[in-house]
Structure formats: structure tokens, C-alpha cells
Design an enzyme around this catalytic site. Structure first.
Site, mmCIF file in Angstrom:
data_model
loop_
_atom_site.group_PDB
_atom_site.id
_atom_site.type_symbol
_atom_site.label_atom_id
_atom_site.label_comp_id
_atom_site.label_asym_id
_atom_site.label_seq_id
_atom_site.Cartn_x
_atom_site.Cartn_y
_atom_site.Cartn_z
ATOM 1 N N ASP A 764 0.873 -1.250 0.017
ATOM 2 C CA ASP A 764 -0.058 -0.237 0.176
ATOM 3 C C ASP A 764 0.876 1.247 0.048
ATOM 4 O O ASP A 764 1.984 1.346 0.553
ATOM 5 C CB ASP A 764 -1.025 -0.089 1.544
ATOM 6 C CG ASP A 764 -2.129 0.825 1.151
ATOM 7 O OD1 ASP A 764 -2.048 1.817 0.451
ATOM 8 O OD2 ASP A 764 -3.031 0.565 1.785
ATOM 9 N N HIS A 766 -0.328 4.503 0.355
ATOM 10 C CA HIS A 766 -1.178 5.650 0.547
ATOM 11 C C HIS A 766 -0.886 6.232 1.979
ATOM 12 O O HIS A 766 -0.566 5.477 2.942
ATOM 13 C CB HIS A 766 -2.775 5.446 0.648
ATOM 14 C CG HIS A 766 -3.240 4.986 -0.735
ATOM 15 N ND1 HIS A 766 -3.148 3.564 -1.262
ATOM 16 C CD2 HIS A 766 -3.588 5.800 -1.685
ATOM 17 C CE1 HIS A 766 -3.604 3.591 -2.201
ATOM 18 N NE2 HIS A 766 -3.845 4.999 -2.714
ATOM 19 N N SER A 817 -4.571 -4.673 2.302
ATOM 20 C CA SER A 817 -3.798 -4.030 3.438
ATOM 21 C C SER A 817 -4.476 -4.624 4.780
ATOM 22 O O SER A 817 -3.651 -4.821 5.848
ATOM 23 C CB SER A 817 -3.807 -2.552 3.834
ATOM 24 O OG SER A 817 -3.234 -2.002 2.502
#
Ligand code: THG
Length: 922
Positions: A764, A766, A817
Site C-alpha cells: 500500500d 497511501h 492491507s
């Protein structure tokens, strides 16, 4: 017994390295040459494959040792036996002979051993290496579009090698040490071709080598992206070899085993090389690590690479005996695409936007740049689109005055060396077949061909579809047939259904790889027969999604508004309206301008009504009325004498005046976030700082409110990803502006309230949510150790120990995630740690935390809805009594949640909730 039968019963043993063993024979230059090659120029020492001809006794001796050690599968000594690699030794003319001799040597010994123990049959895998050249990268730093090897040259060389291997009797082909997926795709292409030509079909084994600890190939792909790229081939097994030792390889093997719907193989090096480049892990040491692979059900086939010998293989054979083999993952039930990274198009995903701007027919600027060979600037258009949120980029070079196939090749080669562009999959847009083929030969990822149709009849359609499948791409099918463009609902659906049946039944296409384009045609043209075009498209989209299972629906959205050229505001508003309705019906992909700034909800009611009249064909005079409105807006804009000549800018300018005047600072911040406008943040935040006691209050207050508003709009389908990306960027900017104020507010010299490790989990990227948490916690006196994004579990454990942190915060935005967080928790437990764990991010939930994360870790595991909660919870964690209390509360809450979820099983989340959740950003 076949490989296929055996692999389900037990773990199979592959042999060890050939090179390491050859070294033990201390062969001389004369040994390598023999009498026959005494006159060849250059050195032959190191041309190991040549020993198949000059010292067959040595090669057979090695095979015999591995078989005696218990190998079920031995590899032919043909790793470099293609004309590409052999050219280094001037021995390319020997390729056919070497491959045939190599198989004979291995085959004879394998059969001898099989005869001795018929219940333990031995197999020969034809070794096919990556060659010494790469199709995806330029060897010339000054010319990134240059390639020293083309797809066609490589495929031809592989076909020569594979044909010889197949005809001489290998049981499998092992395409190994893959470092460039485009090379591997050429190998897969050649394998298919050779098998069809010889009529000999054997299992295909693939083995990748990862080149850095981030687990990417040398050419930059993640393993997930790699799997998408090779999905079209009929693969028996996939695995990892070389790279590192077994320990370092394990996290990547786990990743592969979790996703690949094939048997899994692993043959690592004997540890990491020492300072002399030698591998010196002992057989026992390596066996301990291989034992973990076996115990954890990761593998079906194990063996060794650099540094391993028969002593190692003998140890693995003992370990594998009686052990349970890996069970392959399920085939994906949705579309996989890839650039350097994987893009999964799942039914629950909102909408995939394909950037339209790299199109010589759709952008005057792009055409000019390509014409003038200003590739740098042309690339920046592609980069810009990805930054603006394009998840795929459409590339079109169809122009009468361009050599389109050449330009396609140059541009795709250039993109390959731009990681921030190459990250996303490419849509090869051309109406010329040779341009599509040229594009397919440049891309290591799984791309989309745009497009094919039934225009020239079924035969051509099927021929092209089969070739596209062979190159491993998804396909856009335009709703055209022999009669021409399908323009009514009935024609659109009939043509798509016919194409679907042909693709699925006759060309063997996976339905998920089919994207229908039922033709977005211009409306409000003044021609009455065009009035229902949008309605027909929207209805057809719904019909296709319901009746042609698995298939997707896309369209070139900007076509819709061609009659409003010159009035970008109206055009973009029309696109927003069209998408709002079409996506509700099931359109899940679209070629759009990702930079669009017009939101459905922002269109003033009077204009919205007139646009919907046109798009939904609600009244006969709809077009006239919209044209009237468009002219009025244009006149107003002209009169306002806005600086730019661009319609969008004018429209924005128009609304900018109103949003800046007579509004509170909270309203302005919210507006700025929603629209992604960063230009006024400095002044608005300065004003807010006067009003709020602390900078962090602004983040937790109006800025978070703005983010939540965006989440809601996205959830309702009224905002699209590119727009959300802009919001995220604006939020980042706002936090950056506040950062120095926050720093200065921290009491100088105050003792640390505690130490917090923050990380966005592996897989991930972000980090907005995490960064906000970081700021909030720092303001509250905590010392932050921020590990950034894509952080593997091992690193989190290691750094948590090293830094002696008081708590760990994990962040993640995407669904995978969730699983990764549970994995991290399990690893913390395994490491014997007692550090509380905070869980946050858009897809996380209290329920998931209770069901999946908390149960695998004994220390407190706390789900946090947003960043404003972190400081309070952290304070409780820092106090022993309060921590015990919190733990008791959590235990009780989680127990109840587990019970409840047991009763009603899975709570079904509505699509809107799911979208809103995803966008909560923290
Ligand atoms: N279906 C499929 N593929 C397609 C289309 C489609 N590919 C091309 C096209 N249609 C989609 N792409 C665009 C790109 C730009 C524009 C429209 C569609 C566009 N351009 C401005 C114009 O022509 O007014 C030019 C602006 C400029 O010069 O900058 O509208 O339907 N499968």
C-alpha cells in the site's frame, strides 16, 4: 505417472545449481573447447552449455549426483542455449545441437533412475534462461527508446531453442531467472508456438528472480504485476529462484503463493554471497530455512540455485518426504491489468478512468509534440494524467502523416523508463492492426488493446482476438459489425452479445478480459436521430453488465459533447452528468480527461436540468435550450474578461469569485479541499490560525470535515477518483503549510510523551492518513518514527525493537492491507513483542480488527476511526493502569463483536458504504 499427477501428492525436489557443480571439476579452456572447437575465436571457458558437446561425461556426472541425492526433476544444461546468449561465444550456430545433446544427457540418466525405482519417476525440465539482453530497457542512457533486443528477435531465438528441447523429449519447459517480464512474455509466446508446431505439449514452469528487497523484478514490476502479465499462458508452476538466500526470499514467496493460481516453486541461493561473491551457507543452515517453506505450506517444488550442490538437495529431499504440498490460490474472478504495478478491476470498484490525452487525434498539443519529436514534453502529458488520477493511459498515434507503428513503439519504449508513468497499464489505441501489434511487443505489463470489432466479419475478428490473447492483453470491443456502427440499444446489445459468444466460445477469452464499448456518440448535434444516443448507451451498459457476465463496459466519454467544442465548461458538465447516470447502470471504465474539475453536484440547478434534458433525452427541444445556455455562459464569461481563453478556467474563475466572498474560513477550506484548489490555502490557513487556538485544531476540525465531505460525495458516485486525488494533494499541501506552526507550538525541551512507530503496510502506498496521524501525535508531544509506505512486516518488527517504541500505528487504504495488517500482528506476536498496535485507514474497521487482527496478537490492538482519536488513546496506552483498563474494554467489545458476527455471519456492506469507507482516507 505425470508431473501433474505427482505434484498433487507430494512436494517435488528440483536439482541444484549447474554452475557450482561444474566449478568443482576444475575444467580448463581445453576441456571447454575439446578438439572440435579448438579454432573458435575468444575464450570458451565459462560457456557451460558447450560442455554438453565437449564434456558430456561431466554433465552426466552432475545429473547423476542430483538424481542420487533424490531430485525428482533435473534441469538440462541449456540456460544460455539461445542464439542471443551464445553470440557472446561465437557459438550461436550450435544452439540446436547443444539443446538436443543436453536433453539426451539428462533424459538418459533420468530414465535410468526411473527404471530403478518406478514408483519415483524422474523428470527432465528444459532450462530456458532470460538471455543476456533485455527487451524492456535501453542499454544506452542517452537514448531510452533504444532496445538492443526486440520481442520478435527474442521470440524467434526462444522458438529455436524450445523446438529442439521439445523434440528431444523434455517433460517440462522451465523459463527461469526471469528479470524482465517482456523477455518472459516472448518466451511464453515462443513456447506456445513451438508446442503447436511440434504437437508436443508439456507443462510450463516459470521462475522469477527479484532484484531488490522491495521484491520487484529488475525491470521494475512487482510480483503481483508480473502475475497479471503472464496470466494468459497455460502455466503449471511459478516461483522464485536465485535473488537471495531462502530467508530473504521468503516474504516474496509468501506474496506469490498467496496470489498465484499455480503450483509454487522455489530454488534460492545458498544464502547471501560473501565478500568474495561466494555462497557459503551450509546445507544444514539452508535446510532449516527451506523447512519453514515446507512447514508453512508455501511450496510444491523446491531445489537450489547458486552455491547449492547435491549435498543440499539430499537434505531437502529428506525434509520434503511426507510433507504437505501447497494448495494453489483460486483463479482471479475479475480483471487484472498491470504496468509496473497491478490494477485489479473488481466489481465493487467504482470506476476505472483511462486518460485520453496522449492521443494525436484527440489533442492538438499531443499531435504537435509528436510531430516535432518533443517526446520529453509528450511524456509529461502522460505523467500529468497519472498524477491527476488516471489509472490507465490510452495511447493513440493514428494520424495520416505519422508512421503510427513507429511512434507507438518509440513512445511506449520511452514510457518504460519512466516509473511514475509505467506504474499504470497502457491502453493501445489504434484502428490499425500493425500499430496494435507493435504496441503489444513493447509492453511488459498486461495491457488493453483498443480496439477490435466485427466490422470486417467474424473471421478477422477471431483471428485478431486469438493473437491478442497470445500476447496476453485484455481487449476493447467496439459495437460495430458488418453493417457498421451500432447506434440503437437493440443493435448495441445484439452486436456485443454476438462478439461475447465468439470471444468466449471460440477464442477462449476470459470474460473478465473483455471490455465492451457500446459507442459514445455525440448528442445535441441538431439531428433528431442522435437525440437518444446517450440513453441507448446507458441502457446498453446496464444490459451488458447483467447479461454478459464478467465483461466490462467502457466508452470514450468526450465524444458525447463534440457539438459543444469551444465551451469546455458545458462539455465537462455533460461528461459528469453522463458518467453519473452510466456508472449507476454499470459502466465501469471510461476514457476521460482525468483533469476535469466539474462535479455533478456543483452544476447549477438550471444548467443541470438542461444537460439532463439532453443526456436523458427528456424533451425534443433539449438541444436548442442547452445551446442557448451554453451561449449565455460563454457571453458572460467573455464579458467578465477572464484572463484565460479556456472555458474551464473561466467557469472556475466565475465560481471562484463567489466562493471567496462572504464565506467563513471553514467554508472556504472545505471548498478548497472538495475542488482540490491549493492556491488560497496560505491566506485561509493564516486566517484560521487567528481563530483556532492550535494549528492541529484546524486539521482535526475544518480540514477533516472537508475530507469527510469528499468521502461522502465519492460514496454517492458524485465524484470520481481523479478529483479525489486532487483533494488528497490539497490536504497534503495544507498540512505542510501548518507543519512549521505545529513545530513551534511544541514546547521546547519538553519530555517526549512516548515513541510511536508509524507505517503504511506492505502493498500500500497511501500515506495521507498516516501523515495526519503523525502531525497530530507530534503535536501532542510524541516522538514519531515514520517508516513511510510499503513497509514489510519484518521491517516493522525490526525497527520497533531497535527504536524501543511504545506503540505502533499501521495504516492502509486498500483492501489487501487488511490481510497484511493481520500478518504484521502475527509477526509481532511471533517476535515476542508486547507493544500496543493502532489500526487505521479507509478499509479498516472495528469489526475486522476484532475478528482478524486482535486475535493473533496479545497486546492491545485498537481500531481508530480517524486521526483525532489517536492522541487520547495513546495517552491511555502510556499509563499502565489505564492500559489494563483499555485492554479489558477492548476484550469485551471485541468479544461482543465476534459473537454478533458469528450470529449473522458477514454483514453485507452496501456499495455506497464501501465506497464511502474507501474514501474516508483515514
Ligand atoms: N472508444 C474507444 N476508444 C476511443 C474512443 C471511443 N479512443 C479515442 C476517443 N474515442 C477517446 N478519446 C478522446 C480524446 C480527446 C477527445 C475526445 C475523445 C476530445 N478532444 C478535444 C476535441 O476534439 O475537441 C481536443 C482538445 C485538444 O485539442 O486539446 O474531445 O469512443 N474505445
Amino acid at each position: 505417472m505425470t508431473l501433474q499427477e505427482l505434484v498433487n501428492r507430494r512436494i517435488l525436489i528440483l536439482d541444484g545449481a549447474m554452475g557450482t557443480m561444474i566449478q568443482q571439476y576444475n575444467l580448463t579452456e581445453e576441456d571447454f573447447r575439446g578438439e572440435r572447437f579448438a579454432d573458435l575465436p575468444g575464450l570458451m571457458k565459462g560457456n557451460n552449455d558447450l560442455l554438453c558437446l565437449t564434456r558430456p561425461d561431466v554433465i552426466q556426472d552432475i545429473h547423476r549426483k542430483y538424481l542420487a541425492a533424490g531430485a525428482d526433476i533435473i534441469e538440462t544444461n541449456t540456460f544460455n542455449s539461445t542464439r542471443i546468449s551464445m553470440a557472446d561465444y561465437h557459438t550461436q550456430h550450435l544452439v540446436d545441437e547443444i539443446n538436443r545433446a543436453a536433453v539426451k544427457l539428462a533424459r538418459t540418466l533420468a530414465d535410468e533412475f526411473t527404471a530403478l525405482t518406478p514408483d519415483k519417476p524422474r523428470f527432465v525440465a528444459g532450462s530456458v534462461g532470460p538471455t543476456n539482453k533485455t527487451c524492456s530497457m535501453s542499454p544506452d542512457v542517452n537514448n531510452p527508446a533504444f532496445r538492443s533486443l526486440t520481442f520478435d528477435e527474442l521470440a524467434e531465438a526462444y522458438t529455436e531453442q524450445m523446438t529442439a528441447l521439445l523434440e528431444s523429449g523434455v517433460d517440462a519447459l522451465l523459463i527461469e531467472t526471469i528479470f524482465d517480464t517482456l523477455n518472459a512474455k516472448a518466451a511464453l509466446f515462443a513456447a506456445r508456438q513451438s508446442m503447436e508446431a511440434t504437437g508436443i505439449f508439456v507443462p510450463l514452469m516459470l521462475s522469477v528472480t527479484v532484484s531488490d528487497t522491495g521484491g520487484r523484478t529488475l525491470s521494475g514490476q512487482t510480483l503481483d504485476a508480473f502475475l497479471a502479465s503472464v496470466q494468459h499462458a497455460d502455466i503449471f508452476s511459478v516461483g522464485l529462484n536465485c535473488s537471495f538466500g531462502a530467508r530473504q526470499l521468503k516474504p516474496f514467496l509468501e506474496q506469490l503463493a498467496a496470489r498465484a493460481p499455480y503450483y509454487i516453486s522455489a530454488y534460492p541461493n545458498a544464502g547471501l554471497p560473501n565478500s568474495l561473491g561466494k555462497y557459503d551457507q551450509s546445507p544444514d543452515d539452508m535446510a532449516r530455512e527451506i523447512q519453514e517453506y515446507i512447514d508453512e505450506g508455501l511450496v510444491n517444488i523446491v531445489g537450489g540455485c547458486c552455491g547449492t550442490t547435491d549435498a543440499y538437495i539430499a537434505r531437502f529431499a529428506e525434509l520434503a518426504s511426507g510433507a504437505r504440498p501447497h494448495v494453489p490460490a483460486r483463479r482471479p474472478q475479475h480483471l487484472w491489468l498491470s504496468g509496473l504495478e497491478l490494477l485489479e478491476v473488481k466489481p465493487e470498484n467504482n470506476f476505472v478512468n483511462v486518460g485520453e490525452r496522449c492521443n494525436v487525434a484527440g489533442s492538438r498539443k499531443f499531435l504537435r509534440l509528436i510531430n516535432e519529436k518533443k517526446y520529453e514534453e509528450a511524456l509529461s502529458i502522460a505523467r500529468r494524467q497519472v498524477e491527476d488520477g488516471a489509472q490507465v493511459i490510452d495511447i493513440n498515434m493514428d494520424d495520416g502523416l505519422l508512421d503510427a507503428a513507429h511512434e507507438m513503439t518509440v513512445f511506449l519504449n520511452l514510457i518504460a523508463s519512466e516509473p511514475d508513468i509505467a506504474r499504470v497499464p497502457v491502453m493501445i489505441d489504434s484502428s490499425k492492426w500493425e500499430v496494435i501489434l507493435a504496441g503489444l511487443k513493447c509492453l511488459q505489463g498486461k495491457s488493453i488493446v483498443n480496439s477490435i470489432s466485427l466490422k470486417e466479419g467474424e473471421e478477422k475478428f477471431l483471428e485478431h482476438a486469438r493473437i491478442i490473447r497470445r500476447y496476453g492483453a485484455a481487449v476493447v470491443v467496439m459495437a460495430f459489425d458488418e453493417q457498421g456502427q451500432a447506434d440503437t440499444f437493440e443493435r448495441k446489445t445484439a452486436v456485443c452479445e454476438r462478439a461475447y459468444r465468439l470471444l468466449v466460445d471460440k477464442a477462449g477469452f476470459d470474460p473478465h478480459d473483455i471490455i465492451f464499448d457500446p459507442n459514445v456518440l455525440a448528442v445535441a448535434t441538431g439531428m433528431e436521430e442522435h437525440n437518444n444516443y446517450a440513453v441507448d448507451f446507458i441502457r446498453a451498459a446496464g444490459w451488458i453488465r447483467k447479461n454478459l457476465p464478467g465483461a466490462h463496459v467502457s466508452g470514450g466519454v468526450s465524444n458525447l459533447s463534440f457539438s459543444f467544442r469551444g465551451n469546455n465548461y458545458i462539455r465537462e458538465a455533460m461528461h459528469a452528468v453522463f458518467l453519473y447516470h452510466a456508472i449507476r447502470e454499470g459502466m465501469d471504465m471510461g476514457i476521460v480527461n482525468p483533469a476535469t474539475s466539474v462535479l455533478y453536484t456543483d452544476i447549477p440547478a438550471d444548467i443541470l436540468e438542461r444537460i439532463e434534458d439532453v443526456v436523458l433525452n427528456r424533451r425534443p427541444d433539449a438541444a436548442e435550450r442547452l445551446i442557448e445556455t451554453a451561449e449565455r455562459l460563454k457571453a458572460e464569461a467573455d464579458a467578465a474578461k477572464a484572463a484565460a481563453a479556456d472555458g474551464v478556467v473561466q467557469a472556475v474563475t466565475r465560481s471562484q469569485q463567489s466562493w471567496r466572498e462572504g464565506t467563513t474560513v471553514e467554508e472556504r477550506l472545505k471548498y478548497a479541499l472538495t475542488k482540490g484548489i491549493g492556491d488560497y490555502l496560505e491566506e485561509d490557513l493564516a486566517e484560521a490560525l487567528q481563530k483556532y487556538p492550535k494549528a492541529v485544531d484546524i486539521i482535526e476540525g475544518p480540514l477533516m470535515a472537508g475530507m469527510n465531505h469528499v468521502g461522502d460525495l465519492f460514496g454517492a458516485g458524485k465524484m470520481f477518483l481523479p478529483q479525489v486525488v486532487k483533494t488528497a494533494r490539497t490536504m497534503k499541501k495544507a498540512v505542510a503549510i501548518l507543519q512549521p506552526v505545529i513545530e513551534s507550538e511544541k514546547q521546547a525541551g519538553a519530555a517526549s510523551a512516548g515513541k510511536v512507530l508509524l507505517a503504511t503496510v506492505k502493498g500500500d502506498v497511501h500515506d495521507i492518513g498516516k501523515n495526519i496521524v503523525s502531525v497530530v501525535m507530534a503535536c501532542n508531544g510524541y516522538e514519531i518514527v515514520d517508516l513511510g509506505v510499503m513497509v514489510p512486516a519484518e521491517v516493522i518488527v525490526q525497527r520497533a525493537v531497535e527504536e524501543k517504541v511504545d506503540m505502533i500505528g499501521l495504516s492502509g487504504l486498500i483492501t489487501p492491507s487488511l490481510e497484511e495488517m493481520a500478518h504484521v500482528a502475527a509477526e509481532l506476536e511471533k517476535a515476542g513483542l508486547d507493544i500496543p498496535l493502532m489500526i487505521g485507514g479507509a478499509t479498516t474497521s472495528q469489526l475486522h480488527t476484532a475478528l482478524k487482527i486482535a486475535p493473533v496478537y496479545h497486546a492491545p490492538v485498537i481500531y481508530l476511526k480517524d486521526a483525532s482519536q489517536n492522541a487520547t488513546v495513546a495517552a491511555r496506552l502510556m499509563n499502565a493502569n489505564a492500559r489494563r483498563e483499555l485492554q479489558a474494554e477492548l476484550d469485551e467489545t471485541y468479544r461482543q463483536l465476534r459473537e454478533k458476527s458469528g450470529e449473522q455471519q458477514v454483514k453485507t456492506v452496501s456499495l455506497e458504504e464501501a465506497r464511502a469507507n474507501r474514501l474516508k482516507l483515514f
